[in-house]
Design a protein around this motif. Structure first.
Motif, PDB file in Angstrom:
ATOM      1  N   LEU A   1     -34.172  71.069 -44.864  1.00 48.33           N
ATOM      2  CA  LEU A   1     -35.000  70.443 -45.901  1.00 48.33           C
ATOM      3  C   LEU A   1     -34.407  69.106 -46.357  1.00 48.33           C
ATOM      4  N   ALA A   2     -33.132  68.883 -46.032  1.00 48.32           N
ATOM      5  CA  ALA A   2     -32.453  67.652 -46.466  1.00 48.32           C
ATOM      6  C   ALA A   2     -32.673  66.488 -45.500  1.00 48.32           C
ATOM      7  N   VAL A   3     -33.326  66.773 -44.369  1.00 49.97           N
ATOM      8  CA  VAL A   3     -33.345  65.799 -43.275  1.00 49.97           C
ATOM      9  C   VAL A   3     -34.493  64.795 -43.442  1.00 49.97           C
ATOM     10  N   GLY A   4     -34.164  63.514 -43.388  1.00 48.07           N
ATOM     11  CA  GLY A   4     -35.179  62.468 -43.317  1.00 48.07           C
ATOM     12  C   GLY A   4     -35.474  62.137 -41.862  1.00 48.07           C
ATOM     13  N   VAL A   5     -36.612  61.513 -41.615  1.00 46.45           N
ATOM     14  CA  VAL A   5     -36.988  61.164 -40.238  1.00 46.45           C
ATOM     15  C   VAL A   5     -36.022  60.085 -39.739  1.00 46.45           C
ATOM     16  N   PRO A   6     -35.270  60.374 -38.663  1.00 48.68           N
ATOM     17  CA  PRO A   6     -34.224  59.438 -38.230  1.00 48.68           C
ATOM     18  C   PRO A   6     -34.780  58.110 -37.728  1.00 48.68           C
ATOM     19  N   GLY A   7     -34.028  57.036 -37.974  1.00 44.90           N
ATOM     20  CA  GLY A   7     -34.480  55.713 -37.545  1.00 44.90           C
ATOM     21  C   GLY A   7     -33.573  55.027 -36.534  1.00 44.90           C
TER      22      GLY A   7
ATOM     23  N   LEU B   1     -40.272  68.948 -41.164  1.00 39.21           N
ATOM     24  CA  LEU B   1     -40.537  67.858 -40.211  1.00 39.21           C
ATOM     25  C   LEU B   1     -41.651  68.257 -39.241  1.00 39.21           C
ATOM     26  N   THR B   2     -42.478  67.263 -38.886  1.00 40.83           N
ATOM     27  CA  THR B   2     -43.550  67.510 -37.918  1.00 40.83           C
ATOM     28  C   THR B   2     -43.452  66.499 -36.779  1.00 40.83           C
ATOM     29  N   LEU B   3     -44.152  66.784 -35.680  1.00 34.72           N
ATOM     30  CA  LEU B   3     -44.192  65.833 -34.562  1.00 34.72           C
ATOM     31  C   LEU B   3     -44.804  64.512 -35.016  1.00 34.72           C
ATOM     32  N   ASP B   4     -45.763  64.573 -35.936  1.00 31.12           N
ATOM     33  CA  ASP B   4     -46.367  63.348 -36.482  1.00 31.12           C
ATOM     34  C   ASP B   4     -45.345  62.496 -37.222  1.00 31.12           C
ATOM     35  N   ASP B   5     -44.450  63.154 -37.982  1.00 32.23           N
ATOM     36  CA  ASP B   5     -43.416  62.395 -38.687  1.00 32.23           C
ATOM     37  C   ASP B   5     -42.628  61.546 -37.703  1.00 32.23           C
ATOM     38  N   LEU B   6     -42.230  62.151 -36.603  1.00 29.75           N
ATOM     39  CA  LEU B   6     -41.415  61.421 -35.627  1.00 29.75           C
ATOM     40  C   LEU B   6     -42.245  60.361 -34.912  1.00 29.75           C
ATOM     41  N   ALA B   7     -43.460  60.729 -34.498  1.00 32.53           N
ATOM     42  CA  ALA B   7     -44.303  59.772 -33.753  1.00 32.53           C
ATOM     43  C   ALA B   7     -44.672  58.572 -34.624  1.00 32.53           C
ATOM     44  N   ASN B   8     -44.753  58.790 -35.932  1.00 36.32           N
ATOM     45  CA  ASN B   8     -45.175  57.702 -36.826  1.00 36.32           C
ATOM     46  C   ASN B   8     -44.019  56.895 -37.402  1.00 36.32           C
ATOM     47  N   TYR B   9     -42.776  57.225 -37.030  1.00 33.90           N
ATOM     48  CA  TYR B   9     -41.650  56.469 -37.585  1.00 33.90           C
ATOM     49  C   TYR B   9     -41.722  55.004 -37.139  1.00 33.90           C
ATOM     50  N   ARG B  10     -41.559  54.086 -38.070  1.00 35.66           N
ATOM     51  CA  ARG B  10     -41.539  52.649 -37.746  1.00 35.66           C
ATOM     52  C   ARG B  10     -40.351  51.990 -38.401  1.00 35.66           C
ATOM     53  N   ILE B  11     -39.686  51.110 -37.664  1.00 35.80           N
ATOM     54  CA  ILE B  11     -38.689  50.274 -38.312  1.00 35.80           C
ATOM     55  C   ILE B  11     -39.418  49.147 -39.042  1.00 35.80           C
ATOM     56  N   GLU B  12     -38.745  48.493 -39.964  1.00 33.24           N
ATOM     57  CA  GLU B  12     -39.324  47.327 -40.643  1.00 33.24           C
ATOM     58  C   GLU B  12     -38.403  46.141 -40.418  1.00 33.24           C
ATOM     59  N   GLU B  13     -38.985  44.982 -40.102  1.00 37.30           N
ATOM     60  CA  GLU B  13     -38.191  43.747 -40.067  1.00 37.30           C
ATOM     61  C   GLU B  13     -38.403  43.062 -41.409  1.00 37.30           C
TER      62      GLU B  13
END
Ligand code: DON
Length: 514
Positions: free
Chosen positions: A94-100, A193-205
């Motif tokens: 539950l502590a895990v954020g979507v990795p970047g 966490l869901t597959l959508d969370d990972l698929a939707n991860y975006r970096i920001e410039e």
């Protein structure tokens, strides 16, 4: 020159530079190598920030900070009575954020590097598959005799995971087998966490955060890190004091720096958060008028109790060891500063199936409940509350200093909330007090973060006479074991020669150049 917290990773960076890669190529290879040789901190299961300055003065800032899962809620770490459930935001799924991290390193390589993914991952894969020899200071997740210096440490599962990334790129992590392993383990163990969370991860410039100090230009991390804003707010307040004349860690210098830190952290905790979710009052916090107003509140001979310091625009901690910083300058003068993290000791303490890497517990950097301290004792406000896809407020501060358009310093450190004051002192040590890169990162430190209302200091940071003076001014002094691990490069303004300093607090680190 390459400066990291682990000598094998430093060597990987040097190898890339010698093979003709640029500083970004080296940073990407080092980023993956540290995930193997410094798995406490280096990571592919976390996130961070990369600040790039090219030899012609162009800047890039990559924000690959973790995001809250879509199913996260503002109150997810509270019990039925509204109290924070101990450990819920720091341990377990539950502590895990979507990795970047993988998205960040891949973007850096594709947009600013020159070498192939396979080339830049190869050294990390070899270190994981064949193992590396542990030295004093190495931090690997095993106790007992195997962790002794001289032992060989191999991670075949992690080698396989890195091979998947080498073959299929970020897709392996965000859409392929690694994503599926993460989600399966999360679902089996109470995570969201869901597959959508990972698929939707975006970096920001983003645009780097800038301020001026004594004729230097400081470029550092903008929100969602508080690092640059808080560093610059402190620098703005102290810029007009004759710190050099007062002397390094004299009572007067420590007093004014501490009072500036106290006020800047109060603002940090109240105002700053993910710019996708709140409007950060950066211009106000960094205006010269505001710095003058804060200076006017500082009494020359007394500590101001933090209870009397409120965020200025209106209205028992433990240091995790799970961040790391590295600094790189290549032969053309391109500079890269990276701080990335899984937050707490080995992150959330969980791995997905056979993937061989730790997942972060970055969710703890959010405000679980306004007014309740987090892992770093930070008492944060509602604006940094949890929301789906939001980035938790960070203190990481990869920083590049220039003077008259010339590169002068690359620096950064782990250390949770103390990162900001570590980077501050590293800059002051080098540029105000004239220390070498090594002395600047090694010098003992002080730290104040508004709450708790205590002036933290490392052994030997304050002379007995200075401690006595500060106590007489009303400072609650708290001696704490050493913290942080700054990794800095200084550029000689006359010759252009590079000087590296890898913090001796972490014995396995190394600065190398050629
Ligand atoms: O982003 C932050 O501010 C924290 N998660 C950094 C954690 C850290 O530096 C841990 N290492 N000492």
């Amino acid at each position: 020159m390459v400066v990291t917290e682990q000598h094998d990773a430093t060597r990987v960076g040097i190898g890339v530079l010698r093979a003709g890669g640029n500083a970004v190529d080296a940073a990407v290879a080092v980023g993956y190598a540290l995930a193997v040789t410094d798995p406490c901190c280096g990571n592919i299961g976390g996130g961070g920030f990369m600040l790039i300055r090219t030899h012609d003065g162009r800047e890039r800032f990559l924000d690959f900070r973790e995001t809250a899962p879509r199913r996260a809620t503002r109150t997810m770490y509270l019990d039925a009575g509204g109290d924070v459930r101990p450990g819920a935001s720091t341990k377990g799924w539950l502590a895990v954020g979507v990795p970047g991290t993988v998205a960040g390193l891949e973007t850096a390589r594709r947009e600013y590097g020159t070498m192939s993914r396979e080339r830049l991952l190869a050294p990390a894969i070899a270190l994981a598959r064949d193992g590396f020899t542990l030295v004093a200071g190495d931090r690997v997740p095993i106790g007992g005799p195997r962790a002794q210096p001289g032992a060989r440490y191999a991670q075949p599962l992690l080698a396989h995971t890195l091979e998947l990334i080498a073959r299929d790129g970020a897709d392996a992590f965000y859409r392929g087998p690694i994503a599926r392993a993460i989600v399966a383990a999360s679902e089996a163990n109470g995570g969201i966490l869901t597959l959508d969370d990972l698929a939707n991860y975006r970096i920001e410039e983003r645009a780097p955060l800038h301020c001026a100090f004594h004729g230097y230009d400081i470029a550092s991390a903008p929100p969602p890190s508080s690092g640059g804003v808080t560093l610059c707010e402190i620098l703005n307040v102290i810029a007009s004091y004759p710190l050099a004349a007062w002397g390094w860690h004299s009572a007067r210098a420590v007093h004014y720096v501490t009072e500036a830190e106290r006020r800047a952290y109060a603002d940090r905790n109240a105002y700053l958060a993910d710019p996708g979710f709140v409007r950060n009052p950066v211009a106000q916090l960094l205006s010269t008028q505001y710095a003058a107003a804060l200076r006017a509140q500082i009494q020359p001979d007394r500590a101001t109790p933090s209870a009397g310091v409120k965020p200025g625009l209106g209205a028992a901690w433990s240091e995790g060891a799970d961040t790391t910083h590295f600094s790189i300058v290549d032969g053309s003068g391109n500079a890269v500063a990276v701080t990335y993290t899984i937050n707490d000791d080995f992150g959330a303490g969980v791995m997905a199936g056979d993937t061989g890497f730790f997942l972060n517990d970055e969710m703890d950097d959010f405000t679980a409940k306004p007014g309740v301290p987090n892992l770093y004792g930070l008492v944060q406000g509602a604006r940094n509350g949890i929301a789906p896809a939001k980035r938790p407020l960070s203190s990481m501060a990869p920083t590049i200093v220039t003077q008259h358009g010339m590169l002068r310093m690359v620096t950064g450190s782990p250390g949770g909330s103390r990162i900001i004051t570590i980077v501050l002192e590293t800059i002051l040590n080098a540029l105000v007090y004239g220390m070498s890169a090594q002395a600047a990162v090694d010098a003992p430190r002080t730290h104040m973060q508004w709450l708790p209302d205590a002036l933290h200091y490392e052994p030997r940071a304050l002379s007995p006479a200075t401690s006595q003076e500060l106590r007489a001014m009303g400072y609650p002094l708290r001696r704490v074991a050493q913290w942080g691990s700054a990794q800095a490069i200084l550029v000689d303004p006359r010759t252009g020669a590079l000087q590296g300093g890898s913090d001796r607090r972490v014995a396995s680190g190394a600065a190398m150049g050629y």
